[in-house]
Design an enzyme around this catalytic site. Structure first.
Site, PDB file in Angstrom:
ATOM      1  N   ARG A  90      32.626  29.410  45.211  1.00  0.00           N
ATOM      2  CA  ARG A  90      32.844  27.666  44.922  1.00  0.00           C
ATOM      3  C   ARG A  90      31.817  26.732  45.862  1.00  0.00           C
ATOM      4  O   ARG A  90      31.509  27.312  46.921  1.00  0.00           O
ATOM      5  CB  ARG A  90      34.344  27.184  45.950  1.00  0.00           C
ATOM      6  CG  ARG A  90      34.355  25.935  46.187  1.00  0.00           C
ATOM      7  CD  ARG A  90      35.627  25.316  46.928  1.00  0.00           C
ATOM      8  NE  ARG A  90      36.810  25.041  45.746  1.00  0.00           N
ATOM      9  CZ  ARG A  90      37.940  24.751  45.683  1.00  0.00           C
ATOM     10  NH1 ARG A  90      38.169  23.848  46.869  1.00  0.00           N
ATOM     11  NH2 ARG A  90      38.844  24.917  44.808  1.00  0.00           N
ATOM     12  N   HIS A 130      36.106  23.373  36.899  1.00  0.00           N
ATOM     13  CA  HIS A 130      37.056  23.974  37.875  1.00  0.00           C
ATOM     14  C   HIS A 130      37.858  24.778  36.711  1.00  0.00           C
ATOM     15  O   HIS A 130      39.103  24.521  36.690  1.00  0.00           O
ATOM     16  CB  HIS A 130      37.749  22.920  38.561  1.00  0.00           C
ATOM     17  CG  HIS A 130      38.628  23.513  39.529  1.00  0.00           C
ATOM     18  ND1 HIS A 130      38.530  24.817  40.010  1.00  0.00           N
ATOM     19  CD2 HIS A 130      39.423  22.825  40.323  1.00  0.00           C
ATOM     20  CE1 HIS A 130      39.138  24.789  41.188  1.00  0.00           C
ATOM     21  NE2 HIS A 130      39.728  23.823  41.401  1.00  0.00           N
ATOM     22  N   GLN A 173      41.350  26.121  37.583  1.00  0.00           N
ATOM     23  CA  GLN A 173      42.434  25.271  37.621  1.00  0.00           C
ATOM     24  C   GLN A 173      43.128  24.845  36.386  1.00  0.00           C
ATOM     25  O   GLN A 173      44.368  24.680  36.112  1.00  0.00           O
ATOM     26  CB  GLN A 173      42.009  23.787  38.480  1.00  0.00           C
ATOM     27  CG  GLN A 173      42.989  22.787  38.337  1.00  0.00           C
ATOM     28  CD  GLN A 173      43.932  22.875  39.274  1.00  0.00           C
ATOM     29  OE1 GLN A 173      43.722  23.127  40.449  1.00  0.00           O
ATOM     30  NE2 GLN A 173      45.287  22.627  39.027  1.00  0.00           N
ATOM     31  N   ASP A 220      43.419  12.834  39.627  1.00  0.00           N
ATOM     32  CA  ASP A 220      42.586  13.623  40.572  1.00  0.00           C
ATOM     33  C   ASP A 220      42.180  12.589  41.664  1.00  0.00           C
ATOM     34  O   ASP A 220      42.411  11.512  41.484  1.00  0.00           O
ATOM     35  CB  ASP A 220      41.513  14.396  39.956  1.00  0.00           C
ATOM     36  CG  ASP A 220      40.719  15.052  40.813  1.00  0.00           C
ATOM     37  OD1 ASP A 220      41.175  15.531  41.995  1.00  0.00           O
ATOM     38  OD2 ASP A 220      39.380  15.564  40.814  1.00  0.00           O
ATOM     39  N   CYS A 244      45.896  18.242  40.359  1.00  0.00           N
ATOM     40  CA  CYS A 244      45.326  19.532  41.002  1.00  0.00           C
ATOM     41  C   CYS A 244      45.628  19.725  42.309  1.00  0.00           C
ATOM     42  O   CYS A 244      45.514  20.943  42.749  1.00  0.00           O
ATOM     43  CB  CYS A 244      43.763  19.519  40.461  1.00  0.00           C
ATOM     44  SG  CYS A 244      42.787  18.256  41.259  1.00  0.00           S
ATOM     45  N   ARG A 283      48.391  28.445  40.119  1.00  0.00           N
ATOM     46  CA  ARG A 283      46.643  29.065  40.379  1.00  0.00           C
ATOM     47  C   ARG A 283      46.764  30.354  40.859  1.00  0.00           C
ATOM     48  O   ARG A 283      45.793  30.998  40.262  1.00  0.00           O
ATOM     49  CB  ARG A 283      46.564  28.086  41.691  1.00  0.00           C
ATOM     50  CG  ARG A 283      46.188  26.609  41.439  1.00  0.00           C
ATOM     51  CD  ARG A 283      45.443  26.197  40.589  1.00  0.00           C
ATOM     52  NE  ARG A 283      43.949  26.955  40.727  1.00  0.00           N
ATOM     53  CZ  ARG A 283      42.947  26.555  41.686  1.00  0.00           C
ATOM     54  NH1 ARG A 283      43.323  25.562  42.518  1.00  0.00           N
ATOM     55  NH2 ARG A 283      42.096  27.152  41.429  1.00  0.00           N
TER      56      ARG A 283
HETATM   57  N1  NVA Z   1      37.491  16.559  41.965  1.00  0.00           N
HETATM   58  C1  NVA Z   1      38.073  17.180  43.111  1.00  0.00           C
HETATM   59  C2  NVA Z   1      38.876  18.360  42.595  1.00  0.00           C
HETATM   60  C3  NVA Z   1      39.686  19.178  43.756  1.00  0.00           C
HETATM   61  C4  NVA Z   1      40.563  20.449  43.433  1.00  0.00           C
HETATM   62  C5  NVA Z   1      36.978  17.804  43.989  1.00  0.00           C
HETATM   63  O1  NVA Z   1      36.016  18.273  43.360  1.00  0.00           O
HETATM   64  O2  NVA Z   1      36.801  17.625  45.325  1.00  0.00           O
HETATM   65  N1   CP Z   2      43.187  22.210  43.370  1.00  0.00           N
HETATM   66  C1   CP Z   2      42.192  22.990  44.208  1.00  0.00           C
HETATM   67  O1   CP Z   2      41.331  23.546  43.781  1.00  0.00           O
HETATM   68  O2   CP Z   2      42.437  23.063  45.271  1.00  0.00           O
HETATM   69  P1   CP Z   2      41.909  23.467  46.881  1.00  0.00           P
HETATM   70  O3   CP Z   2      40.778  22.434  46.862  1.00  0.00           O
HETATM   71  O4   CP Z   2      43.043  23.419  47.969  1.00  0.00           O
HETATM   72  O5   CP Z   2      41.417  24.994  46.389  1.00  0.00           O
END
Ligand code: NVA
Ligand code: CP
Length: 327
Positions: free
Chosen positions: A106, A133, A136, A229, A270, A315
């Protein structure tokens, strides 16, 4: 279906049949877990979990899934390892490939996870980048399929900033699996033209529909799923909040908007979410701009149409399927 050795970097790399196979496998593994049937399909294997951004769901999903599959896992957080500071991505990839059977990453740009995959001898999984992502989306599709019994023809309206990982990845998932995807956003906040073009071409082969709107009430009139989101994603500077709040305010998911959709419409997110002031950022931004909630109001988030916690639970089952299929 044989996905052994495959990376999981974006759903663009997978056929509709392969994605459906992963969803079926996830459903099967979910049932096994529910029945307390052991499923140590990856006994003795190990996965490295690299997180250059924070996480609750993705990290826990990988760790629990690994444990259920009989695997070991090592968490490498945003600080404390050599990655990026003293060791390059190609070197990290080759070191971890000597010890692990898979690597989750990540972080920021998609090019980083792609470079990691290029230099790794083992499957690499994208646990979120700025652009995509994909794990997800598997959870989201499983949740929709469980709820409606089908994916084909389901109308999902994505409200908010559709340029980022979630808007882009949902558009791909919907294109691949034959849903109707509407991005409902202010001008300039839609997925880029190249990705849209790619998804429109995929849609021609799957029966999916992809369209765009800047009018929330009319966009959701026929929606089965309203998805949103957070308005400012991880890695974006704090300064963008002012501009973003003003632009996104009309796209907030609230009970007035839900009332424009079918009564059977579900709400998805998400997570994490700023639906109240019980988080540091939610409180600070909410108080600054005089808003009780940001992208979704608390009554919708907590209401009967919300499936956000089932979605979060999925998830784990879907990430488990990705590891079981590729290892
Ligand atoms: N768009 C958000 C998704 C988090 C799961 C981010 O990248 O922070
Ligand atoms: N939805 C998601 O990816 O959550 P986290 O950032 O907690 O992993």
């Amino acid at each position: 279906m044989n996905l052994k050795g495959r990376d999981f970097l974006t759903l663009l790399d997978f056929t509709p049949e392969e994605i459906t196979y992963l969803l079926d496998l996830a459903a099967d593994l979910k049932q096994k877990k529910k029945n307390h049937e052991p499923h140590h399909l990856c006994e003795g294997k190990n996965v490295a979990l690299i997180f250059e951004k924070t996480s609750t769901r993705t990290r826990c999903a990988f760790e629990v899934a690994a444990s259920d599959l009989g695997m070991g896992s090592t968490y490498l957080g945003p600080t404390g390892s050599q990655i990026g500071v003293k060791e390059s991505i190609p070197d990290t990839a080759r070191v971890l490939s000597q010890m692990y059977d898979a690597i989750e990453y990540r972080g920021f740009g998609q090019e980083i996870v792609e470079e990691l995959a290029k230099y790794s001898d083992v499957p690499v999984y994208n646990g979120l980048t700025n652009e995509f992502h994909p794990t997800q989306i598997l959870a989201d599709m499983l949740t929709i399929r469980e709820h409606f019994g089908t994916l084909k023809g389901i109308h999902m309206v994505y409200m908010g900033d559709a340029r980022y990982n979630m808007g882009r990845s949902l558009m791909i998932g919907c294109a691949k699996l034959g849903l109707h995807f509407t991005a409902c956003a202010p001008d300039g906040y839609f997925p880029d033209a190249a990705l849209t073009d790619t998804c429109q071409k995929i849609a021609e082969t799957t029966g999916a529909v992809i369209d765009f709107s800047s009018d929330p009430a009319s966009a959701v009139s026929d929606a089965d799923v309203i998805y949103t989101d957070i308005w400012v994603s991880m890695g974006e500077p704090e300064e963008v909040w002012t501009e973003r709040i003003n632009l996104m305010k009309p796209f907030q998911v609230n009970s007035a908007l839900m009332a424009h959709a079918k009564p059977s419409c579900i709400f998805m997110h998400c997570l994490p979410s700023y639906h109240d002031h019980r988080t540091e950022i939610g409180k600070k931004v909410g108080e600054t701009y005089g808003m009780e909630a940001l992208e979704v109001t608390d009554d919708v988030f907590e209401g009967p149409q919300s499936v956000v916690f089932e979605e979060a639970g999925n998830r784990m089952h879907t990430i488990k399927a990705v590891m079981a299929a590729t290892l």
